[in-house]
Design a protein around this motif. Structure first.
Motif, PDB file in Angstrom:
ATOM      1  N   SER A  40      38.171   9.124  67.541  1.00 48.08           N
ATOM      2  CA  SER A  40      39.447   8.437  67.321  1.00 48.08           C
ATOM      3  C   SER A  40      39.500   7.164  68.139  1.00 48.08           C
ATOM      4  O   SER A  40      38.952   7.099  69.247  1.00 48.08           O
ATOM      5  N   VAL A  80      37.124   9.606  72.455  1.00 51.75           N
ATOM      6  CA  VAL A  80      38.363   8.931  72.082  1.00 51.75           C
ATOM      7  C   VAL A  80      38.418   7.660  72.910  1.00 51.75           C
ATOM      8  O   VAL A  80      38.430   7.706  74.147  1.00 51.75           O
ATOM      9  N   GLY A 115      39.195  14.458  65.984  1.00 49.73           N
ATOM     10  CA  GLY A 115      39.178  13.499  64.881  1.00 49.73           C
ATOM     11  C   GLY A 115      40.064  13.891  63.734  1.00 49.73           C
ATOM     12  O   GLY A 115      39.846  13.462  62.598  1.00 49.73           O
ATOM     13  N   TYR A 128      44.880   4.379  65.823  1.00 47.44           N
ATOM     14  CA  TYR A 128      46.182   4.994  66.075  1.00 47.44           C
ATOM     15  C   TYR A 128      46.938   4.169  67.112  1.00 47.44           C
ATOM     16  O   TYR A 128      46.371   3.764  68.134  1.00 47.44           O
ATOM     17  N   ASP A 182      43.809  16.948  69.226  1.00 47.86           N
ATOM     18  CA  ASP A 182      43.589  16.567  67.821  1.00 47.86           C
ATOM     19  C   ASP A 182      42.812  15.258  67.730  1.00 47.86           C
ATOM     20  O   ASP A 182      41.964  15.089  66.851  1.00 47.86           O
ATOM     21  N   LEU A 183      43.103  14.330  68.638  1.00 44.55           N
ATOM     22  CA  LEU A 183      42.371  13.062  68.626  1.00 44.55           C
ATOM     23  C   LEU A 183      40.897  13.291  68.940  1.00 44.55           C
ATOM     24  O   LEU A 183      40.017  12.672  68.335  1.00 44.55           O
ATOM     25  N   LEU A 207      52.585  11.232  73.526  1.00 44.52           N
ATOM     26  CA  LEU A 207      51.253  11.818  73.672  1.00 44.52           C
ATOM     27  C   LEU A 207      51.321  13.088  74.499  1.00 44.52           C
ATOM     28  O   LEU A 207      51.923  13.125  75.573  1.00 44.52           O
ATOM     29  N   LEU A 236      46.175  14.971  72.294  1.00 45.18           N
ATOM     30  CA  LEU A 236      44.831  14.520  72.637  1.00 45.18           C
ATOM     31  C   LEU A 236      43.773  15.455  72.062  1.00 45.18           C
ATOM     32  O   LEU A 236      42.698  15.002  71.666  1.00 45.18           O
ATOM     33  N   VAL A 255      52.042  13.907  69.255  1.00 44.27           N
ATOM     34  CA  VAL A 255      50.644  13.577  68.962  1.00 44.27           C
ATOM     35  C   VAL A 255      49.815  14.123  70.120  1.00 44.27           C
ATOM     36  O   VAL A 255      50.179  13.922  71.279  1.00 44.27           O
ATOM     37  N   ARG A 306      49.531   4.679  62.196  1.00 41.00           N
ATOM     38  CA  ARG A 306      48.095   4.406  62.089  1.00 41.00           C
ATOM     39  C   ARG A 306      47.902   3.089  61.350  1.00 41.00           C
ATOM     40  O   ARG A 306      48.435   2.896  60.257  1.00 41.00           O
ATOM     41  N   VAL A 310      42.393   4.516  69.705  1.00 40.72           N
ATOM     42  CA  VAL A 310      43.812   4.623  70.047  1.00 40.72           C
ATOM     43  C   VAL A 310      44.248   3.413  70.868  1.00 40.72           C
ATOM     44  O   VAL A 310      43.524   2.961  71.757  1.00 40.72           O
ATOM     45  N   ALA A 323      43.792  14.013  64.007  1.00 40.89           N
ATOM     46  CA  ALA A 323      45.207  13.788  64.284  1.00 40.89           C
ATOM     47  C   ALA A 323      45.921  13.365  63.007  1.00 40.89           C
ATOM     48  O   ALA A 323      45.420  12.556  62.235  1.00 40.89           O
TER      49      ALA A 323
END
Length: 415
Positions: free
Chosen positions: A389, A358, A146, A407, A142-143, A414, A140, A138, A401, A391, A148
């Protein structure tokens, strides 16, 4: 020793083809020289008097035109900053200069800031994702976007592994030491700071034990916004005397110059839709291993009654270090949010260069509850267009999720 790729390598890949000079700053032992040497044709170490004498002679940077020159530990000869600035002004090609430094210069009087000529990058100890022990799934980036996509990912890392990672240190040169040797190395690192590095900055340390106890008090306040006055209350010398507020302010200033204090600032939104935001920083030492060592805690102690009260704050410190390293490579900043009343708190806010956020809570528990995410959901309600996002970073082993969109991500996953 095998070189482990760093997030900073990504930044250097992006910048060096376009910039004439880049400075890499950070505490001793984080790997600045090793990273810079991989990109340099020639190295001048300025902690050597012979190399300083060379620069003070009729040295001409033009003789290195077309080559990459590394000026290592440049703070020992601050005049070199002006020399580099002038070379940039005179048309030095992209990638000509790398400068590395473990402290702010002794005396910058008369020295140009380098603004517009030399770009400075911060290098921190290795985040967990840089240590070659995890396989992130996963990201950061992508987070922040928005977007992921989290299926159910599972990590082999367990709670005990995270406690080991805290005390193992992110200093590359300390990797692989047995516990006793590691403790000796960390103690030697701290004593060098007290006995040598701070005096080299021009400050007299009259009571080394009091400084070490102040550092231990700072370590005990890891991941908190404890007032400096309270840290002072916890500090006494071996003879029972307490250093003055002026003395401890000097400690802080010089430890900051050595990049050993790395507090997370309070969030200051560009368009302040919030009132009563607290600006007090969250306390963090450069490496959570230093904090654990100052408090006399190893991995087993963090899992026991003796040290369990620090397991959460030190895990948050490990998360903070890791997230900051990632965020910097993505041109993002990291802060925390706390309302003056304490009614709303968010551990970390990662803000991208385009203003996207995020919001991150840090929890040791594997499965966060609705109560654990309530402040995240509140922020989303306040800033629906900016929060990309939400998290919760955990010490659990499964990423997923929640139905409310939050998330849940084990730190080991990560990247």
């Amino acid at each position: 020793m095998k070189y482990l790729p760093r997030s900073l390598d990504r930044e250097l890949d992006d910048l060096l083809p376009h910039l004439s000079a880049v400075a890499i700053d950070g505490p001793k032992g984080v790997g600045k020289t090793a990273t810079a040497q991989r990109r340099a044709d020639t190295v001048l170490s300025l902690d050597r008097t012979s190399n300083v004498a060379l620069l003070e002679s009729d040295f001409d940077f033009d003789s290195f035109r077309g080559k990459k020159l590394l000026l290592d530990e440049w703070q020992y000869y601050p005049k070199v900053w002006d020399m580099v600035r002038r070379a940039v002004d005179q048309g030095a090609p992209a990638g000509s200069f790398l400068l590395t430094g473990s402290a702010s210069p002794y005396d910058m009087a008369g020295s140009h800031s380098g603004a517009g000529r030399v770009v400075s990058l911060r290098m921190r100890p290795m985040g967990l994702h840089e240590r070659g022990q995890t396989t992130p799934t996963v990201f950061l980036s992508d987070l922040l976007a928005g977007e992921a996509d989290i299926s159910t990912y599972r990590s082999e890392y367990k709670l005990a592994d995270y406690m080991e990672a805290i005390v193992a240190s992110g200093f590359p040169g300390l990797a692989g030491f047995n516990p006793r040797a590691l403790r000796a190395q960390l103690e030697g690192y701290l004593m060098r700071v007290i006995d040598r590095d701070i005096p080299e900055l021009g400050a007299e340390v009259r009571h080394p034990l009091a400084l070490r106890k102040w550092l231990a008090a700072y370590a005990a306040a890891e991941s908190s916004t404890t007032a400096y006055s309270k840290l002072l209350d916890a500090t006494t010398g071996g003879d029972g005397t307490q250093p003055s507020e002026k003395t401890t302010r000097t400690y802080r200033e010089h430890l900051a110059k050595l990049w050993l204090l790395d507090p997370v600032p309070g969030w200051v939104p560009a368009l302040n839709a919030f009132t009563r935001l607290q600006q007090s920083p969250k306390h963090h030492l450069a490496d959570p291993a230093l904090a654990a060592h100052l408090l006399g805690l190893d991995a087993s102690a963090l899992l026991s009654d003796r040290g369990s009260h620090m397991a959460g704050p030190l895990f948050e410190s490990l998360v903070t270090l890791t997230v900051r390293v990632m965020a910097q490579s993505l041109e993002a900043t990291v802060s925390h949010l706390r309302m003056n009343s304490g009614a709303r708190e968010i551990d970390l806010l990662v803000e991208g260069h385009d203003g996207q956020l995020v919001a991150i809570e840090v929890k040791l528990k594997a499965v966060p509850t609705d109560r654990d995410v309530r402040h995240l959901l509140w922020l989303k309600e306040q800033l629906p267009q900016r929060v990309a996002s939400l998290v919760v970073i955990t010490a659990g082993d499964v990423a997923y999720r929640r139905p409310d969109g939050v998330y849940v991500i084990p730190l080991a996953l990560l990247g």
